[in-house]
Design a protein around this motif. Structure first.
Motif, PDB file in Angstrom:
ATOM      1  N   LEU A  49       0.843  -1.182   0.000  1.00  0.00           N
ATOM      2  CA  LEU A  49       0.000   0.000   0.000  1.00  0.00           C
ATOM      3  C   LEU A  49       0.883   1.239   0.000  1.00  0.00           C
ATOM      4  O   LEU A  49       1.872   1.313   0.728  1.00  0.00           O
ATOM      5  CB  LEU A  49      -0.879  -0.023   1.246  1.00  0.00           C
ATOM      6  CG  LEU A  49      -2.093   0.890   1.201  1.00  0.00           C
ATOM      7  CD1 LEU A  49      -2.949   0.568  -0.011  1.00  0.00           C
ATOM      8  CD2 LEU A  49      -2.901   0.720   2.465  1.00  0.00           C
ATOM      9  N   ASN A 131     -10.407  -8.989  -4.774  1.00  0.00           N
ATOM     10  CA  ASN A 131     -10.290  -8.931  -3.323  1.00  0.00           C
ATOM     11  C   ASN A 131      -9.127  -8.068  -2.847  1.00  0.00           C
ATOM     12  O   ASN A 131      -8.272  -8.513  -2.080  1.00  0.00           O
ATOM     13  CB  ASN A 131     -10.215 -10.341  -2.716  1.00  0.00           C
ATOM     14  CG  ASN A 131     -10.882 -10.397  -1.341  1.00  0.00           C
ATOM     15  OD1 ASN A 131     -11.365  -9.379  -0.843  1.00  0.00           O
ATOM     16  ND2 ASN A 131     -10.891 -11.567  -0.735  1.00  0.00           N
TER      17      ASN A 131
ATOM     18  N   LEU C 283      -4.265  -1.117   9.043  1.00  0.00           N
ATOM     19  CA  LEU C 283      -3.235  -1.510   8.091  1.00  0.00           C
ATOM     20  C   LEU C 283      -3.501  -1.018   6.675  1.00  0.00           C
ATOM     21  O   LEU C 283      -2.574  -0.892   5.884  1.00  0.00           O
ATOM     22  CB  LEU C 283      -3.063  -3.036   8.101  1.00  0.00           C
ATOM     23  CG  LEU C 283      -2.525  -3.566   9.431  1.00  0.00           C
ATOM     24  CD1 LEU C 283      -2.460  -5.085   9.419  1.00  0.00           C
ATOM     25  CD2 LEU C 283      -1.154  -2.992   9.736  1.00  0.00           C
ATOM     26  N   VAL C 284      -4.762  -0.765   6.323  1.00  0.00           N
ATOM     27  CA  VAL C 284      -5.018  -0.236   4.975  1.00  0.00           C
ATOM     28  C   VAL C 284      -5.582   1.176   5.063  1.00  0.00           C
ATOM     29  O   VAL C 284      -6.326   1.627   4.210  1.00  0.00           O
ATOM     30  CB  VAL C 284      -5.961  -1.146   4.158  1.00  0.00           C
ATOM     31  CG1 VAL C 284      -5.291  -2.480   3.891  1.00  0.00           C
ATOM     32  CG2 VAL C 284      -7.285  -1.350   4.860  1.00  0.00           C
ATOM     33  N   GLU C 370       1.000  -6.817   7.519  1.00  0.00           N
ATOM     34  CA  GLU C 370       0.696  -5.537   6.871  1.00  0.00           C
ATOM     35  C   GLU C 370       0.103  -5.721   5.484  1.00  0.00           C
ATOM     36  O   GLU C 370      -0.984  -5.253   5.184  1.00  0.00           O
ATOM     37  CB  GLU C 370       1.940  -4.644   6.777  1.00  0.00           C
ATOM     38  CG  GLU C 370       1.570  -3.214   6.364  1.00  0.00           C
ATOM     39  CD  GLU C 370       2.617  -2.481   5.540  1.00  0.00           C
ATOM     40  OE1 GLU C 370       3.685  -3.041   5.253  1.00  0.00           O
ATOM     41  OE2 GLU C 370       2.354  -1.332   5.156  1.00  0.00           O
ATOM     42  N   GLN C 371       0.808  -6.422   4.597  1.00  0.00           N
ATOM     43  CA  GLN C 371       0.342  -6.495   3.213  1.00  0.00           C
ATOM     44  C   GLN C 371      -0.815  -7.473   3.028  1.00  0.00           C
ATOM     45  O   GLN C 371      -1.722  -7.227   2.229  1.00  0.00           O
ATOM     46  CB  GLN C 371       1.500  -6.893   2.295  1.00  0.00           C
ATOM     47  CG  GLN C 371       2.619  -5.849   2.231  1.00  0.00           C
ATOM     48  CD  GLN C 371       3.735  -6.135   3.236  1.00  0.00           C
ATOM     49  OE1 GLN C 371       3.540  -6.823   4.225  1.00  0.00           O
ATOM     50  NE2 GLN C 371       4.917  -5.601   2.979  1.00  0.00           N
ATOM     51  N   LEU C 374      -4.466  -6.444   3.042  1.00  0.00           N
ATOM     52  CA  LEU C 374      -5.091  -5.913   1.834  1.00  0.00           C
ATOM     53  C   LEU C 374      -6.127  -6.862   1.230  1.00  0.00           C
ATOM     54  O   LEU C 374      -7.101  -6.410   0.630  1.00  0.00           O
ATOM     55  CB  LEU C 374      -4.015  -5.701   0.759  1.00  0.00           C
ATOM     56  CG  LEU C 374      -3.362  -4.339   0.636  1.00  0.00           C
ATOM     57  CD1 LEU C 374      -2.186  -4.445  -0.312  1.00  0.00           C
ATOM     58  CD2 LEU C 374      -4.356  -3.312   0.131  1.00  0.00           C
ATOM     59  N   ILE C 375      -5.901  -8.151   1.341  1.00  0.00           N
ATOM     60  CA  ILE C 375      -6.846  -9.079   0.713  1.00  0.00           C
ATOM     61  C   ILE C 375      -7.883  -9.599   1.715  1.00  0.00           C
ATOM     62  O   ILE C 375      -8.626 -10.535   1.422  1.00  0.00           O
ATOM     63  CB  ILE C 375      -6.139 -10.258   0.004  1.00  0.00           C
ATOM     64  CG1 ILE C 375      -5.246 -11.029   0.961  1.00  0.00           C
ATOM     65  CG2 ILE C 375      -5.332  -9.773  -1.188  1.00  0.00           C
ATOM     66  CD1 ILE C 375      -4.682 -12.317   0.362  1.00  0.00           C
ATOM     67  N   TRP C 556       0.532 -15.414   1.519  1.00  0.00           N
ATOM     68  CA  TRP C 556       1.440 -14.558   0.741  1.00  0.00           C
ATOM     69  C   TRP C 556       1.299 -14.868  -0.749  1.00  0.00           C
ATOM     70  O   TRP C 556       1.358 -13.992  -1.599  1.00  0.00           O
ATOM     71  CB  TRP C 556       2.899 -14.756   1.174  1.00  0.00           C
ATOM     72  CG  TRP C 556       3.263 -13.961   2.389  1.00  0.00           C
ATOM     73  CD1 TRP C 556       3.424 -14.442   3.653  1.00  0.00           C
ATOM     74  CD2 TRP C 556       3.505 -12.544   2.464  1.00  0.00           C
ATOM     75  NE1 TRP C 556       3.743 -13.413   4.503  1.00  0.00           N
ATOM     76  CE2 TRP C 556       3.807 -12.246   3.804  1.00  0.00           C
ATOM     77  CE3 TRP C 556       3.488 -11.504   1.524  1.00  0.00           C
ATOM     78  CZ2 TRP C 556       4.096 -10.947   4.234  1.00  0.00           C
ATOM     79  CZ3 TRP C 556       3.779 -10.212   1.951  1.00  0.00           C
ATOM     80  CH2 TRP C 556       4.076  -9.950   3.295  1.00  0.00           C
ATOM     81  N   LEU C 559      -1.736 -13.254  -2.018  1.00  0.00           N
ATOM     82  CA  LEU C 559      -1.502 -11.812  -2.161  1.00  0.00           C
ATOM     83  C   LEU C 559      -0.734 -11.532  -3.449  1.00  0.00           C
ATOM     84  O   LEU C 559      -1.062 -10.605  -4.199  1.00  0.00           O
ATOM     85  CB  LEU C 559      -0.706 -11.284  -0.961  1.00  0.00           C
ATOM     86  CG  LEU C 559      -0.297  -9.814  -1.095  1.00  0.00           C
ATOM     87  CD1 LEU C 559      -1.500  -8.895  -0.882  1.00  0.00           C
ATOM     88  CD2 LEU C 559       0.821  -9.437  -0.133  1.00  0.00           C
TER      89      LEU C 559
END
Ligand code: HEM
Ligand SMILES: [Cu+2]
Ligand SMILES: [Cu+2]
Lengths: 179, 62, 566
Positions: A49, A131, C283-284, C370-371, C374-375, C556, C559
């Motif tokens: 992000l 998603n 986180l987002v 963290e990443q 996102l999903i 992961w 992602l």
């Protein structure tokens, strides 16, 4: 016993059994691995992000979105303009009760600087079925570079509760192959 | 390890005995020190740092 | 004050129990159960609404019920029960009088009044802002006021806990360090102080804003501070229910910690680092750097996860060691097969331990990456995850220990013992179902807090895969099961407390009496160095670790497949 004071007054000096110690070491190392996986992904991963954010007054964000829409509208769907901005350009998406404005049409494998902000409440940008989920806040302009790598019709669903019309807040997003 | 049940070595708090209690055990027994640490850590690392980030956001270029 | 305190001696444990503490434990536990009943019904109704074929509630009722569900179960049920646990772990376990019973009653009244005020305000319908009440959504002023009053009450209760620790030390009611369970409760109380203080810092201005005295509350600032309360309160739960695990293992099986040092170190890591995880909810979010996100979401390099992983070995380990000492020594798992599965206190705790670890713990770390967030952010994966932690973990544990509190503290026989025997299984299975199926639906993108994912009222619409609808239906079925299990608990507890037979004044049958007055146990029995034989636990923990690593990297991979963005 766990419900009584430790019988050994100096319990800290008791050695820990090798099995327990081994597990503690493994768990500690695993923690480091997970920590550095996140750090590492920032350098090799493609999904991070953006940290680029500005404070913005909702009206002036709306003005930028309107200017873009005026330039690049290609058609209309139930009263909402569909815009097709050129690859690499700044693309503005407004979240407001209870719609996304405008509708975007992007080209596959091209990058866009997507600006997200909300007008009154918080909304949730949830790109489906890919998603990808990002929080959108009023007063904050979040800028990310996205690169759609599939073509087709996608949905942007609002996934932050934003009032009684929340469940109607969905709009399409088109990704077309390069023409 | 021998202190626990051996007769005659029953611990009393205070006096020279206290010196021998390991540092981390004394930390664990000092409940108000723990309270202080437990409140300060997240206040500084999570709240204050976070507030500083938000305060430092620039205004959007027009 | 001290002179007027009345004690009774528990015939089973030999503990000296302050009668004032006993009544307070009873009052708080009963209030907790009442709110669980109310909140559970709301839970069932929203689960049935999210099952598209049933779609039970109309839209305004749905969001109102969802708001009430979050408040009643997460705040009221859990925190009332935790206050009872705090009084138990301080006054009862330390053989001490409660510091200030009068203020403890004031705390109780404040909490009841606050909870009632917020509930009534929500039911009036103008405050369907979810229990998170993110600004600029605005609830009626009494919504916030009720929460503030509740928080003040809970803070006063924590003060009583700390006061009791001080008195116990001064009056030397125990020797050396406090028991491990009390140390765990202390961890919970410390986190509670930070939690409730953060709550006050954010809710008081928000209340003034809803009254019109303040004209702007920044939404991200609100979220930052609100989650210092909202997430830390989950960390109170973790500390409290881990403390209860140790307590139940000790009382039922005479289990001793494998090592006081390792277990306390784990709690110490909680005190230092656990609360940083409030960052999981941001986180987002725009405007916060990745440095802040990574540092905080990982509890400073996963040091609090280290604490949990230590408990993940030591809790089943103490149970295995105790069982082997009782003679269940055959093979790898005789200790587990021959465990008291018919005793709801044990079965509840063990189910909770396994499900909290496998479902809640692993999904939590993955979700909090963290990443990867996102999903998953704001999809049903999130409620799926926290029903595994706070329902199969905390709630099931608290239910289990209630079956010990009833006879030991409240002096009532459990009215329907057969029903009690089945209850943890029914509730546990239902709760595991709602967790798994919500997580499943979330993986397919289904949003949380959403009345209609068929988008029938929308000009555009979007079609989720049919598997997602199946998940929602299975979630509804599991909710019925969980609600049944919840009802079995509530009915049994209420019946026993108010109409149950008074416990006979003789020791209850537990494996090993907890004697604090007598001589300390043999030194050799303490400390794990030298003679630790827990192959079953090692196997379980190995399976856990492998699942953890695999699931982590699978996500992961998921992602890595989504659109590149930076
Ligand atoms: C009969 C048992 C329960 C059932 C059937 C149930 C079901 C549900 C469902 C379906 C949701 C809504 C998800 C959504 O649409 O976003 C939900 C939300 C939630 N549940 Fe439960 N639940 C139960 C028990 C509990 C318990 C015991 C707790 C806490 C101790 C709890 C805490 C929560 C919270 C905090 C939310 C989020 C509310 C929000 O998004 O504002 N639930 N539950
Ligand atoms: Cu919205
Ligand atoms: Cu919404």
């Amino acid at each position: 016993m766990a419900v009584t004071p430790p019988a050994n007054r100096l319990w800290w000096n008791e050695p820990i059994h090798i099995v327990e110690l081994g597990w503690i070491v493994i768990a500690f190392i695993w923690g480091l691995v997970m920590f550095f996986t996140m750090v590492y992904w920032h350098s090799i991963g493609e999904q991070n992000l953006a940290n680029e954010t500005y404070k913005v007054v909702p009206q002036s964000f709306a003005a930028k979105a309107e200017a873009m829409t005026e330039k690049y509208t290609v058609r209309d769907e139930v009263g909402i303009p569909v815009v097709r901005p050129p690859p690499g350009s700044d693309v503005y998406l407004i979240a407001r009760i209870w719609s996304w404005w405008p509708i975007l049409e992007l080209e596959k494998d091209q990058s866009y600087r997507l600006h997200l902000s909300a007008m009154e409440y918080s909304h949730g940008f949830s790109l489906q079925p890919v998603n990808i989920n990002i929080q959108i806040q009023p007063g904050y302009e979040h800028v990310l570079t996205i690169t759609p790598n599939q073509s087709g019709k996608f949905g942007i669903v609002c996934n932050e509760f934003c009032g009684f019309g929340h469940h109607t807040m969905v709009s399409p997003l088109y990704v077309v192959d390069r023409s | 390890m021998s202190e626990g049940g051996t007769p005659g070595t029953r611990q009393t708090s205070g006096g020279p005995e206290k010196e021998r209690i390991p540092f981390w055990q004394r930390v664990c027994d000092n409940h108000f020190l723990l309270l202080f640490i437990g409140v300060t850590m997240p206040t500084v690392l999570y709240i204050l740092w976070g507030v500083m980030e938000l305060v430092g956001i620039p205004v959007a270029p027009q | 004050m001290a002179a007027t305190t009345q004690f009774r001696t528990c015939p089973t444990t030999g503990l000296k129990i302050d009668l004032a503490a006993q009544s307070l434990i009873k009052a708080n536990a009963v209030a907790a159960v009442v709110f669980l009943a109310i909140g559970g019904l709301f839970g069932l109704s929203i689960a049935l609404t999210r099952w598209p074929e049933i779609h039970l509630l109309p839209v305004d009722w749905f969001y109102m019920a969802l708001t009430a569900h979050g408040l009643d179960v997460l705040l009221c049920w859990i925190i009332f029960f935790e206050v009872a646990v705090l009084y138990f772990a301080s006054a009862v376990l330390l053989n001490c009088r409660l510091a200030a019973p009068r203020t403890a009653w004031v705390a109780f009244v404040l909490m009841v009044v606050g909870a009632a005020l917020t509930n009534v305000t929500v039911l009036q319908g103008e405050s369907s802002v979810m229990f998170t009440s993110y600004t600029p959504l605005r609830a009626a002023p009494n919504f916030y006021l009720g929460l503030i009053i509740f928080a003040v009450g809970a803070l006063v209760a924590c003060g009583n806990f700390f006061g009791t620790l001080v008195i116990a030390k001064e009056e030397r009611t125990y020797e050396g360090s406090v028991p491990l369970v009390t140390f765990g409760a202390l961890t919970a109380a410390i986190i509670a102080v930070f939690t409730l203080a953060s709550g006050a810092v954010i809710l008081i201005p928000t209340w003034l804003w809803s009254l019109g005295y303040i004209n702007h509350i920044d939404p991200v600032m609100y979220k930052l501070v609100w989650w210092a309360m909202g997430h830390s309160s989950q960390q109170i739960n973790v500390s409290a229910h881990v403390a209860v695990w140790y307590a139940v293992a000790a009382i039922l099986l005479g289990a001793k910690p494998l090592s006081e040092k390792a277990s306390r170190l784990a709690f110490l890591l909680y005190i230092f680092f656990l609360q940083l995880a409030s960052a999981h909810h941001l986180l987002v979010e725009p405007g916060i750097s990745s440095e802040w996100k990574i540092f905080n979401t990982s509890y400073a390099m996963y040091l609090a996860v280290l604490g949990s992983m230590i408990h993940a070995l030591t809790v089943p380990g103490t149970i295995e060691a105790a069982q082997r000492k009782l003679g269940f020594n055959k093979g790898m798992f005789e200790w587990l097969r021959k465990a008291p599965w018919g005793n709801p206190a044990f079965s509840g705790v063990f189910l909770s331990l396994v499900m909290f670890g496998f479902l809640g713990g692993i999904s939590g770390v993955v979700l909090g990456t963290e990443q990867i967030n996102l999903i998953m952010h704001n999809t049903l994966y999130v409620p799926g995850h926290f029903h595994a932690t706070v329902v199969t973990g905390t709630t099931l544990t608290f239910m289990a220990v209630t079956y010990l509190i009833l006879p030991l503290i409240l002096q009532r026989d459990v009215m329907f013992p057969r029903m009690a025997q089945w209850q943890p299984y029914v509730f546990g299975l239902g709760a595991a179902g709602i967790s798994l199926f919500m997580m499943g639906a979330g993986t397919l993108g289904v949003p949380r807090r959403h009345w209609d994912v068929t988008f029938a009222d929308s000009p555009f619409g979007f079609e989720f895969p049919s598997a997602a609808f199946m998940m929602l239906a299975l979630n509804g079925l599991s909710a019925i099961l969980a609600a049944t299990g919840g009802l079995m608990y509530v009915v049994n507890v209420v019946a026993s407390v108010f109409f149950g037979k008074k416990t006979a004044d003789k020791p209850m049958k537990v494996a090993v009496p907890v004697s604090t007055s007598g001589q300390p146990a043999a030194v050799g029995a303490y400390g794990s160095a030298g003679s630790l034989n827990i192959p079953g636990t090692i196997t379980l923990v190995t399976i856990f670790f492998v699942s953890f690593v695999l699931y982590y990297y699978v996500n992961w991979k998921y992602l890595a497949e989504v659109w590149p963005l930076r």
